[in-house]
Design a protein around this motif. Structure first.
Motif: not given
Ligand SMILES: CCOCCOc1ccc(-c2cn(C[C@@H]3NC[C@@H](O)[C@H]3O)nn2)cc1
Length: 447
Positions: A25-26, A36, A52
């Motif tokens: 996710y990041n 999110d 995530d």
């Protein structure tokens, strides 16, 4: 025994969506999406699950594509994470985001699998939500910009595009019922959002035509089939409203250039205004190349004054249900597709989602999900009835290739042909995977 033979070039496939399977996710510049954010609000998602990590397909897509190849699918429906391409929704493009999807699509093509790409599968960049999201008409142009970037970047590689997945969920489940992101509970907002999604769809189709992009473009509404509890007019009327809320509300503007008047009148009676600007309906009313249909279930409804926005309540008539509690109603697929064909003509149709939730776990390496295989057999039989009845069905994509993040249910509900152990990320093809593999190989179903 009877052989139900499918057309020679019938497109058998499977479907997934970015937020539900990718994870990371990041990673590599991806921005936050509304999911999110929503999943981090206590109480919104089962046991606080989020996307995530999910199925970690961002890192494991080669393994997943190998499973698709062994399955024998011709097409694979996936979605692009808008915040992976535009971390802030607009402005700077994230090159690592484009790189990921190039590698992914190249691997599909190398394995002879045709990519079917959904541009919007609910993961709106949070930066745009901070500006009002789909309530704000500016988001329409932000979406067209994202779509144009994808059309240009993947020209010649991706030739099958869908603008929006399940507008009904993005509008009403997310802004009237509040079960999905961003979790609002306001029918006026929901109707405004539905309208902006439709305008964004139409403007994107026009942009696609303007670019002279190769291939075909459509969208993927979710539909249901509601039967009236009795032959009382009030029950018949409420069943019509139940169908029209999913079907005509999202298809009449595209195919006819207007909303179904009886529903406009009903919503206005409930205090809803239609905020349609000059030119909007013309913008929506653009010819499309195909219609995706997502079908899971149907029901029996009875008039009940002020029960909810439609004055109808679902009645449990004792049909078998899947593990998520949805009625198993295969005939509903036949009835709704015939209704759509009668109303809108011979538009090419792909079943872009159909599948069942069964939460079977591996035992000695085997996942005996006979409920899912039974569900698929019944719905594929009904699909054959549709083809025999002149419905222009071109393909079927089973939801889902693998177990994944089922929105507010988190990881508690499993729709996959492949089991995913979320702790180890081990994939295990279920018995339904092997049944579907044989169906694809034979291109017929024996009943
Ligand atoms: C509280 C009131 O409730 C009214 C109906 O509420 C629902 C809930 C859920 C759905 C629903 C869920 N799915 C499966 C997804 N399709 C896209 C893909 O991402 C799958 O995960 N399709 N339809 C429809 C209606």
């Amino acid at each position: 025994m009877t052989i139900l033979q499918f057309p020679k070039d019938f497109k058998w496939g499977t479907a997934t969506a970015a937020y539900q399977i990718e994870g990371a996710y990041n990673k590599d510049g991806r921005g936050m999406s509304i999911w999110d954010t929503f999943a981090r609000i206590p109480g919104k998602v089962f046991e606080g699950d989020n996307g995530d990590v999910a199925c970690d397909s961002y890192h494991r897509y080669e393994e997943d594509i190998e499973l698709m190849k062994q399955l024998g699918i011709k097409v694979y429906r996936f979605s692009v994470s808008w915040p992976r391409i535009f971390p802030n929704g607009t402005g700077e493009v994230n090159p690592k985001g484009l790189e990921y999807y190039h590698n992914f699509v190249d691997k599909l093509l190398e394995n002879g699998i045709e990519p079917y790409c959904t541009l919007y599968h609910w993961d709106l960049p949070q930066a745009l939500q901070d500006q009002g999201g789909w309530e704000n008409r500016d988001t329409i142009d932000a979406f067209v910009n994202f779509a144009e970037t994808m059309f240009k970047e993947f020209a010649g590689k991706i030739k099958n595009w869908m603008t929006f997945n399940e507008m009904w969920c993005s509008a009403f489940l997310s802004n009237y019922y509040g079960n999905h992101a961003p979790g609002k509970r306001d029918i006026q907002i929901a109707v405004d959002v539905a309208h902006h999604l439709l305008v964004a769809h139409g403007k994107t189709v026009s942009k696609y035509r303007e670019l002279g992009a190769e291939g075909q473009i459509g969208y993927a509404p979710n539909v249901t089939w509601n039967e009236p509890y009795s032959n009382k007019q009030e029950d018949i009327d409420t069943a019509d409203r139940g169908r029209a809320w999913y079907v005509e509300w999202f298809m009449d503007p595209v195919f006819k250039g207007s909303y179904p008047q009886f529903m406009v009148d009903w919503f206005e009676k409930k205090g809803v205004k239609m905020n349609v600007q000059p030119g909007d309906m013309e913008a929506i009313h653009q010819p499309i190349d195909f219609l995706g249909i997502n079908y899971y279930t149907g029901g029996v409804v009875k008039y009940k004054e002020n029960s909810d926005i439609l004055d109808n309540e679902g009645i449990n008539v004792g049909r078998d249900k899947t593990d998520i509690g949805w009625d198993i109603y295969p005939e509903g697929l036949y009835y709704v597709l015939k209704f759509i064909t009668d109303r809108y003509g011979q538009v090419p149709i792909y079943i872009t989602e159909n599948g069942a939730c069964y939460n079977d776990e591996p035992k000695d390496g085997i996942v005996n999900d006979e409920g899912r295989t039974s569900f698929l057999k019944k719905h594929i039989t009904q699909l054959h009835r549709c083809i025999e009845s002149g419905v222009n069905v071109k393909g079927y994509m089973c939801w889902s290739m693998m177990d994944n993040f089922e929105w507010a249910y988190g990881y508690s509900m499993r729709f996959g042909l492949v089991h995913v152990n979320y702790r180890t990320q081990e994939r295990t093809p279920k018995e339904s995977y092997y049944w579907y593999q044989k169906l694809i190989k034979n291109n017929y179903h024996e009943v």
